[in-house]
Scaffold this motif. Structure first.
Motif, PDB file in Angstrom:
ATOM      1  N   LYS A 286      21.680   4.157  -6.800  1.00  0.00           N
ATOM      2  CA  LYS A 286      22.438   4.673  -7.992  1.00  0.00           C
ATOM      3  C   LYS A 286      22.070   4.015  -9.287  1.00  0.00           C
ATOM      4  O   LYS A 286      21.254   2.822  -9.397  1.00  0.00           O
ATOM      5  CB  LYS A 286      23.853   4.340  -7.603  1.00  0.00           C
ATOM      6  CG  LYS A 286      24.239   5.133  -6.396  1.00  0.00           C
ATOM      7  CD  LYS A 286      25.672   4.799  -6.159  1.00  0.00           C
ATOM      8  CE  LYS A 286      26.180   5.557  -5.078  1.00  0.00           C
ATOM      9  NZ  LYS A 286      27.856   5.655  -4.809  1.00  0.00           N
TER      10      LYS A 286
ATOM     11  N   ALA B 133      24.315  -0.176  -7.222  1.00  0.00           N
ATOM     12  CA  ALA B 133      23.947   0.099  -5.765  1.00  0.00           C
ATOM     13  C   ALA B 133      22.835   0.628  -5.590  1.00  0.00           C
ATOM     14  O   ALA B 133      22.339   1.328  -6.371  1.00  0.00           O
ATOM     15  CB  ALA B 133      25.323   1.023  -5.359  1.00  0.00           C
TER      16      ALA B 133
ATOM     17  N   THR C  66      29.395  -6.869  -1.154  1.00  0.00           N
ATOM     18  CA  THR C  66      29.261  -6.036   0.212  1.00  0.00           C
ATOM     19  C   THR C  66      30.735  -5.962   0.567  1.00  0.00           C
ATOM     20  O   THR C  66      31.120  -6.945   1.241  1.00  0.00           O
ATOM     21  CB  THR C  66      28.401  -6.516   1.007  1.00  0.00           C
ATOM     22  OG1 THR C  66      27.170  -6.517   0.558  1.00  0.00           O
ATOM     23  CG2 THR C  66      28.152  -5.301   2.410  1.00  0.00           C
TER      24      THR C  66
ATOM     25  N   SER D 119      36.679   3.939 -12.527  1.00  0.00           N
ATOM     26  CA  SER D 119      36.738   3.790 -10.852  1.00  0.00           C
ATOM     27  C   SER D 119      37.278   2.486 -10.605  1.00  0.00           C
ATOM     28  O   SER D 119      37.489   2.194  -9.471  1.00  0.00           O
ATOM     29  CB  SER D 119      35.127   3.903 -10.408  1.00  0.00           C
ATOM     30  OG  SER D 119      34.306   2.921 -11.082  1.00  0.00           O
TER      31      SER D 119
ATOM     32  N   LYS E 210      36.792  -1.441  -2.169  1.00  0.00           N
ATOM     33  CA  LYS E 210      36.558  -0.236  -1.337  1.00  0.00           C
ATOM     34  C   LYS E 210      34.894  -0.438  -1.078  1.00  0.00           C
ATOM     35  O   LYS E 210      34.233  -0.959  -1.908  1.00  0.00           O
ATOM     36  CB  LYS E 210      36.638   0.860  -1.992  1.00  0.00           C
ATOM     37  CG  LYS E 210      37.888   1.185  -2.684  1.00  0.00           C
ATOM     38  CD  LYS E 210      38.376   2.568  -3.495  1.00  0.00           C
ATOM     39  CE  LYS E 210      39.584   2.463  -3.989  1.00  0.00           C
ATOM     40  NZ  LYS E 210      39.735   3.641  -4.981  1.00  0.00           N
ATOM     41  N   PRO E 211      34.460   0.274   0.086  1.00  0.00           N
ATOM     42  CA  PRO E 211      33.025   0.025   0.459  1.00  0.00           C
ATOM     43  C   PRO E 211      32.259   0.675  -0.608  1.00  0.00           C
ATOM     44  O   PRO E 211      31.126   0.182  -0.981  1.00  0.00           O
ATOM     45  CB  PRO E 211      33.176   1.340   1.490  1.00  0.00           C
ATOM     46  CG  PRO E 211      34.555   1.237   2.087  1.00  0.00           C
ATOM     47  CD  PRO E 211      35.369   0.924   1.214  1.00  0.00           C
ATOM     48  N   GLU E 212      32.839   1.575  -1.568  1.00  0.00           N
ATOM     49  CA  GLU E 212      31.989   2.162  -2.825  1.00  0.00           C
ATOM     50  C   GLU E 212      31.859   1.134  -3.894  1.00  0.00           C
ATOM     51  O   GLU E 212      31.170   1.320  -4.814  1.00  0.00           O
ATOM     52  CB  GLU E 212      32.281   3.639  -3.170  1.00  0.00           C
ATOM     53  CG  GLU E 212      34.044   3.329  -3.477  1.00  0.00           C
ATOM     54  CD  GLU E 212      34.675   3.785  -2.274  1.00  0.00           C
ATOM     55  OE1 GLU E 212      34.634   3.566  -1.072  1.00  0.00           O
ATOM     56  OE2 GLU E 212      35.968   4.614  -2.722  1.00  0.00           O
ATOM     57  N   ASP E 213      32.440   0.007  -3.817  1.00  0.00           N
ATOM     58  CA  ASP E 213      32.422  -1.200  -4.586  1.00  0.00           C
ATOM     59  C   ASP E 213      31.345  -2.001  -4.395  1.00  0.00           C
ATOM     60  O   ASP E 213      30.798  -2.719  -5.180  1.00  0.00           O
ATOM     61  CB  ASP E 213      33.596  -2.045  -4.879  1.00  0.00           C
ATOM     62  CG  ASP E 213      34.720  -1.273  -5.191  1.00  0.00           C
ATOM     63  OD1 ASP E 213      35.843  -1.554  -4.659  1.00  0.00           O
ATOM     64  OD2 ASP E 213      34.753  -0.672  -6.304  1.00  0.00           O
ATOM     65  N   SER E 214      30.380  -1.815  -3.239  1.00  0.00           N
ATOM     66  CA  SER E 214      29.342  -2.585  -2.736  1.00  0.00           C
ATOM     67  C   SER E 214      28.277  -2.437  -3.855  1.00  0.00           C
ATOM     68  O   SER E 214      27.942  -1.177  -4.196  1.00  0.00           O
ATOM     69  CB  SER E 214      29.107  -2.112  -1.225  1.00  0.00           C
ATOM     70  OG  SER E 214      30.019  -2.570  -0.460  1.00  0.00           O
ATOM     71  N   ALA E 215      27.793  -3.486  -4.377  1.00  0.00           N
ATOM     72  CA  ALA E 215      26.628  -3.446  -5.331  1.00  0.00           C
ATOM     73  C   ALA E 215      26.283  -4.844  -5.626  1.00  0.00           C
ATOM     74  O   ALA E 215      26.974  -5.762  -5.250  1.00  0.00           O
ATOM     75  CB  ALA E 215      27.144  -2.652  -6.574  1.00  0.00           C
TER      76      ALA E 215
ATOM     77  N   SER F 117      32.912  -4.136   3.402  1.00  0.00           N
ATOM     78  CA  SER F 117      32.551  -3.536   4.716  1.00  0.00           C
ATOM     79  C   SER F 117      33.335  -4.231   6.045  1.00  0.00           C
ATOM     80  O   SER F 117      33.506  -5.319   5.856  1.00  0.00           O
ATOM     81  CB  SER F 117      30.961  -3.797   5.170  1.00  0.00           C
ATOM     82  OG  SER F 117      31.052  -3.210   6.500  1.00  0.00           O
TER      83      SER F 117
ATOM     84  N   GLU G  67      26.139   1.067 -13.446  1.00  0.00           N
ATOM     85  CA  GLU G  67      27.309   1.385 -13.842  1.00  0.00           C
ATOM     86  C   GLU G  67      28.083   0.059 -14.763  1.00  0.00           C
ATOM     87  O   GLU G  67      28.182  -1.038 -14.305  1.00  0.00           O
ATOM     88  CB  GLU G  67      28.162   1.679 -12.827  1.00  0.00           C
ATOM     89  CG  GLU G  67      29.613   2.200 -13.216  1.00  0.00           C
ATOM     90  CD  GLU G  67      30.541   2.508 -11.928  1.00  0.00           C
ATOM     91  OE1 GLU G  67      31.603   3.120 -12.175  1.00  0.00           O
ATOM     92  OE2 GLU G  67      30.202   1.885 -11.029  1.00  0.00           O
TER      93      GLU G  67
END
Length: 116
Positions: A43, A40, A113, A63, A87-92, A115, A46
Motif C-alpha cells: 500500500k 502497510a 501489528t 480512517s 483494527k487489523p487494518e491499522d497494521s503497518a 491481530s 498514508e
C-alpha cells in the motif's frame, strides 16, 4: 546529527491500544511540525496525524479520527501517537517525521501489528 527514533510498536489484539513515541535530537524540535505516517505492505504511505510546532493544532486521517491522538512535549523533544480501538487494518510500519519549510526528516519506523 539529526535522529528520530520511534518506539512502542508491537503486536496487539483488535480493540487494544498502543502508544508510539518518537524521540528526536539534532534539530530545533519546537520549530518543526511533526507527523506520523504509516505504510502497510503493498500500500501507499498514508499520513496519519499531524501536530503543529506549538501543539495548538492537530489533524487526522479520516480512517483514524476519534481513535488516535497525536501529542508532543517540546521540552522532551518527543512526539507521541496514542492509538486506541485498534483494527487489523491499522497494521503497518509507523514513521514519525519532522518538517520545517522544505526540510523533512524521517525516522526508521516501528512495526504495529493488530491481530488476534
Amino acid at each position: 546529527q539529526v535522529q528520530l527514533v520511534e518506539s512502542g510498536g508491537g503486536l496487539v489484539q483488535p480493540g487494544g491500544s498502543l502508544r508510539l513515541s518518537c524521540a528526536t535530537s539534532g534539530f530545533t524540535f519546537s520549530s518543526y511540525v511533526m507527523s506520523w505516517y504509516r505504510q502497510a505492505p503493498g500500500k501507499e504511505r498514508e499520513l496519519v496525524a499531524t501536530i503543529t510546532s506549538t501543539g495548538a493544532m492537530t489533524n487526522y486521517a479520516d480512517s483514524v479520527k476519534g481513535r488516535f491522538a497525536i501529542s508532543r512535549i517540546n521540552a522532551k523533544n518527543t512526539v507521541y501517537l496514542q492509538m486506541n480501538s485498534l483494527k487489523p487494518e491499522d497494521s503497518a510500519v509507523y514513521y514519525c517525521t519532522a518538517r520545517l519549510d522544505f526540510i523533512r526528516y524521517w525516522g526508521p519506523g516501528t512495526q504495529v501489528t493488530v491481530s488476534s
